[in-house]
Design a protein around this motif. Structure first.
Motif, PDB file in Angstrom:
ATOM      1  N   ASN A 189       7.590  76.471  43.494  1.00 14.26           N
ATOM      2  CA  ASN A 189       7.916  77.798  44.007  1.00 14.26           C
ATOM      3  C   ASN A 189       8.022  77.756  45.531  1.00 14.26           C
ATOM      4  O   ASN A 189       7.185  77.154  46.193  1.00 14.26           O
ATOM      5  CB  ASN A 189       6.838  78.814  43.604  1.00 14.26           C
ATOM      6  CG  ASN A 189       7.225  80.239  43.988  1.00 14.26           C
ATOM      7  OD1 ASN A 189       8.404  80.561  44.125  1.00 14.26           O
ATOM      8  ND2 ASN A 189       6.231  81.086  44.164  1.00 14.26           N
ATOM      9  N   GLN A 203       7.550  79.259  49.100  1.00 15.52           N
ATOM     10  CA  GLN A 203       6.740  80.238  49.812  1.00 15.52           C
ATOM     11  C   GLN A 203       7.076  80.186  51.299  1.00 15.52           C
ATOM     12  O   GLN A 203       7.558  79.165  51.793  1.00 15.52           O
ATOM     13  CB  GLN A 203       5.253  79.948  49.599  1.00 15.52           C
ATOM     14  CG  GLN A 203       4.774  80.194  48.173  1.00 15.52           C
ATOM     15  CD  GLN A 203       4.538  81.676  47.921  1.00 15.52           C
ATOM     16  OE1 GLN A 203       3.712  82.315  48.551  1.00 15.52           O
ATOM     17  NE2 GLN A 203       5.280  82.230  46.974  1.00 15.52           N
ATOM     18  N   TYR A 204       6.772  81.260  52.022  1.00 13.43           N
ATOM     19  CA  TYR A 204       7.187  81.359  53.425  1.00 13.43           C
ATOM     20  C   TYR A 204       6.325  82.394  54.137  1.00 13.43           C
ATOM     21  O   TYR A 204       5.552  83.143  53.504  1.00 13.43           O
ATOM     22  CB  TYR A 204       8.656  81.776  53.501  1.00 13.43           C
ATOM     23  CG  TYR A 204       8.984  82.907  52.552  1.00 13.43           C
ATOM     24  CD1 TYR A 204       8.768  84.238  52.912  1.00 13.43           C
ATOM     25  CD2 TYR A 204       9.465  82.643  51.268  1.00 13.43           C
ATOM     26  CE1 TYR A 204       9.033  85.265  52.027  1.00 13.43           C
ATOM     27  CE2 TYR A 204       9.727  83.673  50.374  1.00 13.43           C
ATOM     28  CZ  TYR A 204       9.510  84.976  50.763  1.00 13.43           C
ATOM     29  OH  TYR A 204       9.755  85.992  49.867  1.00 13.43           O
ATOM     30  N   ASN A 260       0.127  84.246  54.809  1.00 12.26           N
ATOM     31  CA  ASN A 260       0.209  83.429  53.599  1.00 12.26           C
ATOM     32  C   ASN A 260      -0.836  82.325  53.653  1.00 12.26           C
ATOM     33  O   ASN A 260      -0.876  81.532  54.580  1.00 12.26           O
ATOM     34  CB  ASN A 260       1.615  82.822  53.492  1.00 12.26           C
ATOM     35  CG  ASN A 260       1.882  82.240  52.122  1.00 12.26           C
ATOM     36  OD1 ASN A 260       1.052  81.544  51.561  1.00 12.26           O
ATOM     37  ND2 ASN A 260       3.060  82.517  51.592  1.00 12.26           N
ATOM     38  N   PHE A 304       4.533  73.631  45.345  1.00 13.76           N
ATOM     39  CA  PHE A 304       5.091  74.623  46.263  1.00 13.76           C
ATOM     40  C   PHE A 304       5.882  73.940  47.367  1.00 13.76           C
ATOM     41  O   PHE A 304       5.474  72.894  47.880  1.00 13.76           O
ATOM     42  CB  PHE A 304       3.991  75.468  46.916  1.00 13.76           C
ATOM     43  CG  PHE A 304       3.278  76.373  45.960  1.00 13.76           C
ATOM     44  CD1 PHE A 304       3.756  77.642  45.698  1.00 13.76           C
ATOM     45  CD2 PHE A 304       2.136  75.943  45.301  1.00 13.76           C
ATOM     46  CE1 PHE A 304       3.107  78.479  44.802  1.00 13.76           C
ATOM     47  CE2 PHE A 304       1.479  76.764  44.404  1.00 13.76           C
ATOM     48  CZ  PHE A 304       1.960  78.041  44.150  1.00 13.76           C
ATOM     49  N   PHE A 352       6.798  74.963  51.068  1.00 14.88           N
ATOM     50  CA  PHE A 352       6.454  75.963  52.067  1.00 14.88           C
ATOM     51  C   PHE A 352       7.280  75.748  53.321  1.00 14.88           C
ATOM     52  O   PHE A 352       7.330  74.645  53.872  1.00 14.88           O
ATOM     53  CB  PHE A 352       4.971  75.910  52.443  1.00 14.88           C
ATOM     54  CG  PHE A 352       4.591  76.966  53.451  1.00 14.88           C
ATOM     55  CD1 PHE A 352       4.260  78.241  53.046  1.00 14.88           C
ATOM     56  CD2 PHE A 352       4.611  76.688  54.813  1.00 14.88           C
ATOM     57  CE1 PHE A 352       3.950  79.234  53.963  1.00 14.88           C
ATOM     58  CE2 PHE A 352       4.294  77.668  55.740  1.00 14.88           C
ATOM     59  CZ  PHE A 352       3.962  78.944  55.318  1.00 14.88           C
TER      60      PHE A 352
END
Length: 256
Positions: free
Chosen positions: A188, A190-191, A214, A241, A243
Motif C-alpha cells: 500500500n 502511504q504519504y 503519518n 508499504f 512510503f
C-alpha cells in the motif's frame, strides 16, 4: 485533556514501533524511487506483488516501473494494470484517475522492456455479471497460468489489493491470499502531503493533501522507502508499504 492523551499515545506508539522494526525491513529508495538489490532479495520469492494506490498520483506507478525493471534483470515479469482489455478508449475518457499520463507512459515504457509482458485485468463487459474483484482475480490467474515461472506484478486501487475482504466482499488480493498464502505481497502506498487528481464523492478534481502525522514517516530518515510489514505491525490488510513523503498529482492524458 483528550488532546494531551492522543499526543502521549502517539509518542509511545512511535517509540514502540522504532524499537520493534528491524532495519532489514526498511529499504531506502532514492528520489526516482529506484529499486535496488536489497529489495530484489527481499521479494524474489513472491509470486504475486500487488501495488495499491490512490488513483491520480504519480509515485506508485513510478515505483512500479522501476521495480519491474529491477525484477526483469533476473526474472520474467508480467505487469498488470487495472484496465479491462476491451476498454480501448481508457485514455480518452474519465477513469477516476486511471487515465493518467503516468499510467500511459508506464505502459508504453514497460511494453518495450526485455523480459516484461504487460497485461490488463479489470473486469470486461462480458464479465459484468461477476463481482468485479472476482473477475479481476480470474483475469490475473489466466495470465499466471500462461507461464507460472513469471512473477506477477500489478497496480490497482488500494482496496482491490487488500488481503482481506472489504464490506464482506472478497477483494482480488484476498482471493490470491486464500490460494497462495505467503506467496502474495500486498503493497500500500502511504504519504505525508502533496496533491492528487481523482474522483471521489465530490467529483473528479485536483486535491491538496495537507501534511499528516503519518506514523510510517518515522521508520526511516530517508524521504522514500519500501517497508516489508510481514508481521502486520501497521495493518492486517497489507503486508508491505511504499512510503513517499510527498505525492504529486497524475493528470489525464491530453487528447488535443
Amino acid at each position: 485533556m483528550k488532546t494531551l492523551f492522543v499526543i502521549i499515545f502517539t509518542f509511545i506508539f512511535q517509540l514502540f514501533v522504532a524499537q520493534t522494526v528491524s532495519p532489514l525491513q526498511v529499504i531506502p529508495l532514492d528520489s526516482n524511487l529506484k529499486a535496488n538489490e536489497q529489495l530484489f532479495n527481499y521479494v524474489s520469492n513472491y509470486k504475486f506483488i500487488l501495488i495499491g494506490e490512490m488513483h491520480g498520483t504519480q509515485e506508485p506507478v513510478k515505483f512500479l516501473v522501476q521495480f519491474a525493471k529491477l525484477l526483469s534483470e533476473k526474472r520474467n515479469v508480467c505487469v498488470g494494470f487495472e484496465i479491462a482489455d476491451d476498454e480501448t478508449n481508457v485514455f480518452k475518457q474519465s477513469q477516476a484517475g486511471k487515465n493518467s499520463q503516468s499510467w500511459f507512459d508506464a505502459i508504453f515504457t514497460l511494453s518495450k522492456q526485455k523480459n516484461i509482458d504487460v497485461f490488463f485485468y479489470d473486469a470486461t463487459f462480458k464479465q459484468s455479471s461477476l463481482n468485479r474483484d472476482s473477475a479481476m482475480y480470474l483475469n490475473v490467474m489466466k495470465q499466471y497460468y500462461k507461464d507460472t515461472s513469471f512473477i506477477i506484478l500489478t497496480i490497482s486501487g488500494n482496496i482491490h489489493n487488500q488481503l482481506y475482504p472489504k464490506n464482506n466482499l472478497k477483494t482480488m488480493g484476498s482471493f490470491l491470499e486464500h490460494n497462495f498464502k505467503e506467496k502474495v505481497l500486498a503493497v500500500n502506498h502511504q504519504y505525508s502531503y502533496g496533491t492528487m487528481y481523482n474522483k471521489t464523492q465530490d467529483g473528479l478534481k485536483l486535491r491538496t493533501i495537507k501534511e499528516q502525522n503519518n506514523v510510517l514517516k518515522n521508520l526511516s530518515s530517508t524521504e522514500n522507502y519500501f517497508y516489508c510489514d510481514t508481521n502486520f505491525e501497521f495493518s492486517k490488510l497489507w503486508n508491505a508499504f511504499l512510503f513517499t513523503t510527498k505525492i504529486n498529482a497524475a493528470f489525464p492524458v491530453k487528447n488535443d
